[in-house]
Structure formats: structure tokens, C-alpha cells
Design an enzyme around this catalytic site. Structure first.
Site, short mmCIF file in Angstrom:
data_model
loop_
_atom_site.label_atom_id
_atom_site.label_comp_id
_atom_site.label_asym_id
_atom_site.label_seq_id
_atom_site.Cartn_x
_atom_site.Cartn_y
_atom_site.Cartn_z
N HIS A 155 -7.69 -102.40 66.92
CA HIS A 155 -7.69 -103.98 67.06
C HIS A 155 -6.32 -104.31 67.91
CE1 HIS A 155 -11.17 -104.46 64.81
NE2 HIS A 155 -11.09 -105.55 64.63
N HIS A 208 -15.10 -110.06 71.27
CA HIS A 208 -14.19 -109.39 70.23
C HIS A 208 -14.95 -108.12 69.93
CE1 HIS A 208 -11.67 -108.48 66.71
NE2 HIS A 208 -12.83 -108.04 66.16
N GLU A 268 -3.33 -107.53 51.91
CA GLU A 268 -2.98 -107.19 52.85
C GLU A 268 -1.58 -106.46 52.92
OE1 GLU A 268 -4.20 -109.36 56.28
OE2 GLU A 268 -4.33 -107.44 57.63
N ARG A 290 -5.34 -102.09 53.74
CA ARG A 290 -6.09 -103.21 54.69
C ARG A 290 -5.77 -103.20 56.05
NH1 ARG A 290 -8.21 -108.91 51.92
NH2 ARG A 290 -9.35 -109.43 53.86
N LYS A 294 -15.94 -101.93 53.76
CA LYS A 294 -14.90 -103.22 53.49
C LYS A 294 -14.47 -103.57 52.15
CE LYS A 294 -13.00 -107.30 55.57
NZ LYS A 294 -13.21 -108.39 56.47
N HIS A 321 -7.20 -106.79 70.57
CA HIS A 321 -6.61 -108.11 70.81
C HIS A 321 -6.04 -108.21 72.01
CE1 HIS A 321 -6.37 -108.32 66.11
NE2 HIS A 321 -7.61 -109.01 66.46
N LYS A 359 -10.74 -113.83 53.81
CA LYS A 359 -9.76 -114.34 54.93
C LYS A 359 -10.59 -115.76 55.69
CE LYS A 359 -7.07 -110.63 56.55
NZ LYS A 359 -6.54 -110.16 57.97
N ARG A 413 -8.08 -129.90 47.84
CA ARG A 413 -7.48 -128.93 47.26
C ARG A 413 -8.47 -127.90 46.71
NH1 ARG A 413 -4.34 -132.96 45.04
NH2 ARG A 413 -2.47 -133.27 46.12
N GLU A 440 -18.06 -103.29 64.76
CA GLU A 440 -17.13 -103.02 63.39
C GLU A 440 -17.88 -102.13 62.61
OE1 GLU A 440 -14.46 -104.58 63.53
OE2 GLU A 440 -14.53 -106.34 64.54
N ASN A 442 -7.69 -102.58 60.89
CA ASN A 442 -7.38 -102.88 62.36
C ASN A 442 -7.47 -101.77 63.27
OD1 ASN A 442 -6.59 -105.59 61.78
ND2 ASN A 442 -4.65 -105.33 61.18
N1 LIG Z 1 -12.19 -113.67 58.44
C1 LIG Z 1 -12.49 -112.54 58.64
O1 LIG Z 1 -11.98 -111.54 57.92
C2 LIG Z 1 -12.83 -112.20 59.94
C3 LIG Z 1 -13.10 -110.83 60.48
C4 LIG Z 1 -13.66 -110.67 61.67
C5 LIG Z 1 -14.11 -111.55 62.60
N2 LIG Z 1 -13.84 -112.64 62.08
C6 LIG Z 1 -14.12 -113.84 62.87
O2 LIG Z 1 -15.39 -113.93 63.21
C7 LIG Z 1 -15.42 -114.56 64.53
C8 LIG Z 1 -16.64 -113.83 65.28
O3 LIG Z 1 -17.91 -113.90 64.25
P1 LIG Z 1 -19.34 -113.72 65.29
O4 LIG Z 1 -19.30 -112.47 65.95
O5 LIG Z 1 -20.49 -113.50 64.05
O6 LIG Z 1 -19.25 -114.90 66.39
P2 LIG Z 1 -20.16 -116.23 66.31
O7 LIG Z 1 -19.96 -117.12 64.90
O8 LIG Z 1 -19.37 -116.92 67.62
O9 LIG Z 1 -21.61 -116.00 66.45
C9 LIG Z 1 -22.10 -115.57 67.79
C10 LIG Z 1 -23.17 -116.18 68.46
O10 LIG Z 1 -24.47 -116.10 67.85
C11 LIG Z 1 -25.03 -117.21 67.16
N3 LIG Z 1 -25.72 -116.70 66.14
C12 LIG Z 1 -25.45 -116.62 64.85
N4 LIG Z 1 -26.22 -116.16 64.07
C13 LIG Z 1 -27.56 -116.09 64.91
C14 LIG Z 1 -28.66 -115.51 64.53
N5 LIG Z 1 -29.34 -115.04 63.39
N6 LIG Z 1 -29.82 -115.69 65.60
C15 LIG Z 1 -29.57 -116.17 66.63
N7 LIG Z 1 -28.05 -116.62 66.96
C16 LIG Z 1 -27.27 -116.61 66.21
C17 LIG Z 1 -23.89 -118.31 66.97
O11 LIG Z 1 -24.67 -119.50 67.08
C18 LIG Z 1 -22.65 -117.77 68.19
O12 LIG Z 1 -23.51 -118.43 69.46
C19 LIG Z 1 -14.14 -114.73 65.36
O13 LIG Z 1 -13.72 -115.92 65.08
C20 LIG Z 1 -13.61 -113.68 64.40
O14 LIG Z 1 -12.05 -114.13 64.57
C21 LIG Z 1 -13.08 -113.28 60.82
ZN LIG Z 2 -12.69 -107.11 64.24
#
Ligand SMILES: NC(=O)c1ccc[n+]([C@@H]2O[C@H](COP(=O)([O-])OP(=O)(O)OC[C@H]3O[C@@H](n4cnc5c(N)ncnc54)[C@H](O)[C@@H]3O)[C@@H](O)[C@H]2O)c1
Ligand SMILES: [Zn+2]
Length: 354
Positions: A241, A257, A230, A234, A220, A245, A135, A113, A177, A238
Site C-alpha cells: 500500500h 485502488h 492499529e 494491523r 483480516k 497510495h 474503520k 453521537r 486484496e 498495508n
Molecule cells: N474501512 C476500511 O477498512 C477500508 C478498507 C479498504 C478500502 N476501504 C475503502 O473502500 C473504498 C473502495 O471500495 P469498493 O472497491 O467497494 O468501491 P465502491 O464502493 O466505489 O464500489 C465500486 C463500484 O461498484 C458498484 N457496485 C457495488 N456493488 C455492486 C454490485 N453488487 N453490482 C454492481 N455494481 C456494484 C458501486 O456502485 C461502484 O460504482 C475506498 O474508498 C477505500 O478507501 C475502506
Molecule cells: Zn487496500
């Protein structure tokens, strides 16, 4: 001495620090005054690079990639947490990009929990976007981020030195972003992005990366603080987006993305200009900036317009029957509307598919 910045983010019921600096990972326990057991969740790419920076911790390594952002992986994280005997006095630390952060956060929100949670983002995208705002979640076969929870971290440590190993395409994805945040907020961040000299890469001078990341986080922070659950502004986050998407989904996630967001920002500007909300010059300016950051500005021709429209209508179902767009009047002035005729959306898609 290298620079270090601490921002405080408040939410209903608490606040947490976001520390941005170089080589801050090694000081995790001291910086955060952590006393109980710590379990780090990381992925198979980041673990070997940076896992050893965190000492006196247990480690759970998950496979890398969005395709593993599933409930099955959450189950393996729970198994790992149980195997280490973590109880409610312990802390889960996410070390990686947004995929690791979203999953470790969801596990931390639900395991027993809820246990303490710290984010150590290692991608630009996770530093400026995913790790901020609370999130968390996973994908289902039916769609992205369909299961999740709000879980505020107790701290975010953004170690800029980790960006040096980030593949260029991942850095560019994060810049999309950052550009989005610049467009939403205008001001200094937007000015920095529009300057010809603004040429950011993982190897940029530390001071330049530092101020870029801090300014993007501030955008942000200001939005999530004003609207933690949201219900209003917030939605500005998007921007681009609704298109992005659809592009990601129709490409079956071949388009990243961040790349889809870049195309989506151009589409939002085109649509805004078509509806006479902004000057067409804004679209050109956005395209110039995105190109400088090695981001795509046209939708691949192999993505059928009708499929993109269908995907957007599915998004509409999720938003209680309304196809909502975030549009631009100028950099620093965005607004949400559900009054966009489908003919205008079609016109934008037709214009941008190349
Ligand atoms: N929670 C939220 O508010 C929110 C907002 C935006 C995106 N997201 C989520 O984030 C995800 C995308 O995140 P991302 O773009 O970081 O992708 P990711 O986590 O897949 O990382 C991208 C790649 O880079 C590699 N990597 C990470 N750090 C590294 C480093 N320092 N050196 C070498 N390689 C490295 C990872 O292993 C992966 O292969 C999506 O699932 C998306 O839905 C969430
Ligand atoms: Zn985004």
C-alpha cells in the site's frame, strides 16, 4: 441447501457476527433481530439492484464513486436521517461497496453521537476488507481518508449473490486484496490462489466463492482482533500500500485502488528480493497469480518516478517521519521496516515502470 457461514469478530468491549451466504439480505431483520426503525444508505448503482431486498426500511441514495466520499455527502446523509426521524434506537445499514460502507459508518458513528450500524457489503473488496475492522471515514481535498472514526458494526451481512452483477474490473480489484491477504497469511488461502485451477470470477461456483471470501475475511479478522487500534500487526494489511497510495494519487485516481494494490504487491516483492529478504521467485509467482486475475503488474509509464517518490514521502510525513514498508520473507511471513534506503525504492520503481 446453500452454505452459510457465521464468523464472530471480537473487539475491546464487544463482538459482532459476519454472515456470509447467498440471499441473506432478505433476512436482515430476522437474522439480526432488529426491532427499531432502519435506514439504508446505498448508492445510485446498488440501490436499484438490491434496495428492494430490504423490506420495511427507509432509503437514502447517494451518488456512486470515490469522488463523492466527502463531508458534503455526509451532510446529505445526516439530512436524510433527520428527515426519517431516526433516533438513537434506530439502525443505519450500509448497502454497497467500500465507499458507501465508509460513509454510512462515519454517519452512524457521529449522528446523535452514534447509532446502531450494520454493513451489507456488495463488492468483493468491501466483503473481505472494508466492512471488517471498524474503520470508517471520508476523503478531504488534501487526501484520502483524512477524517474518520472507529465504528464497530453490530453485524456484517455479506450476500454473495450480489457479486453476480459486479463489473469484472471491480471483482478483479477485490481479488488484489484477497491476494494480499493470501500473502500475509500463507497457508490454505495462498495455496488456493497459487493453484492453476483457482480461477475466480463473479460467476464461479457458489461454493468456491464462499470459501474464498470466508478465508479472506478470516485473515483480516485475525489481524484486527489482535490489534484493534492499529498499534502493531494491523500494519501488515498495508502490504503493497505504500506504493499503491502513491500510484493512485499520482494517476489522479485513474488507477483503481485494487489495481494499484496489485502493482504495489509486485513492488513489495521486488523490493524484498532486492534487499535479499525473499527469493526473486516470489515476485514471479505473484505476477502469475495477479495476471490470472486480470490485474496489472507494471506501473504505467506515464507516472513519473520522481512524483511517485514525492507522494511516498508525503505518506512518510503522516507516519511520524518514517517511510515504512511491509516486506515479505515468503508467503505467510511479512514484516514492517523503516530501514529501506531510498536508492532501493528508486531501483524498484525503475524496474516496474513500463
Ligand atoms: N474501512 C476500511 O477498512 C477500508 C478498507 C479498504 C478500502 N476501504 C475503502 O473502500 C473504498 C473502495 O471500495 P469498493 O472497491 O467497494 O468501491 P465502491 O464502493 O466505489 O464500489 C465500486 C463500484 O461498484 C458498484 N457496485 C457495488 N456493488 C455492486 C454490485 N453488487 N453490482 C454492481 N455494481 C456494484 C458501486 O456502485 C461502484 O460504482 C475506498 O474508498 C477505500 O478507501 C475502506
Ligand atoms: Zn487496500
Amino acid at each position: 441447501m446453500t452454505q452459510e457461514t457465521q464468523l464472530i469478530i471480537t473487539y475491546p468491549g464487544g463482538s459482532y457476527p459476519v454472515v456470509v451466504g447467498h440471499y441473506v439480505l432478505g433476512r436482515l431483520r430476522n437474522l439480526l433481530n432488529l426491532s427499531g426503525p432502519v435506514v439504508v444508505v446505498t448508492d445510485s448503482q446498488v440501490g436499484p439492484l438490491y434496495g428492494s431486498y430490504l423490506t420495511n426500511v427507509s432509503m437514502i441514495t447517494i451518488p456512486t464513486g470515490e469522488q463523492y466520499k466527502t463531508l458534503e455527502t455526509i451532510q446529505t446523509i445526516y439530512n436524510g436521517l433527520l428527515a426519517t426521524g431516526l433516533d438513537r434506537g434506530g439502525t443505519v445499514v450500509a448497502l454497497g461497496g467500500g465507499v458507501v460502507g465508509d460513509m454510512a459508518g462515519f454517519a452512524a458513528a457521529t449522528y446523535m453521537r452514534g447509532v446502531n450500524f450494520v454493513q451489507c457489503p456488495t463488492t468483493l473488496l468491501a466483503m473481505v476488507d472494508a466492512s471488517i475492522g471498524g474503520k470508517t471515514g471520508v476523503d478531504l481535498p488534501q487526501g484520502k481518508n483524512l477524517v474518520g472514526a472507529f465504528k464497530q458494526p453490530t453485524a456484517v451481512l455479506a450476500d454473495l449473490s450480489t457479486l453476480q452483477t459486479l463489473p469484472p474490473a471491480e471483482f478483479a480489484a477485490g481479488m488484489a486484496e484477497v491476494v494480499k491477504h493470501g500473502l500475509i497469511a500463507g497457508g490454505e488461502l495462498w495455496q488456493k490462489l497459487t493453484e492453476q485451477t483457482g480461477q475466480f470470477t463473479p460467476q464461479s461456483p457458489m461454493a468456491d466463492l464462499h470459501s474464498l471470501v470466508v478465508q479472506a475475511i478470516e485473515v483480516k479478522r485475525n489481524i484486527v482482533q489482535a490489534d484493534p487500534f492499529e498499534q502493531g500487526q494491523r500494519a501488515w494489511l498495508n502490504l503493497g500500500h505504500t506504493f499503491a497510495h502513491a500510484i493512485e494519487q499520482v494517476s489522479e485516481y485513474v488507477v483503481r485502488h485494487g489495481e494499484a494494490v496489485a502493482m504495489g504487491l509486485v513492488a513489495a516483492a521486488h523490493l524484498s528480493a532486492y534487499l535479499e529478504e525473499c527469493s526473486p521467485a516470489l515476485q514471479t509467482q505473484i505476477e502469475t497469480i495477479l495476471t490470472r486475475f486480470h490485474l496489472p503488474i507494471r506501473i504505467p509509464a506515464n507516472l513519473p518516478t520522481q512524483d511517485l517518490l514525492t507522494a511516498m514521502r508525503y505518506d512518510k510525513k503522516k507516519a511520524a517521519g518514517q517511510l515504512r514498508f511491509v516486506l515479505l520473507r515468503e508467503a505467510g511471513e511479512v514484516f514492517v521496516t523503516s530501514e529501506v534506503p531510498e536508492t532501493a525504492v528508486l531501483q524498484t520503481l525503475t524496474h516496474l515502470i513500463s
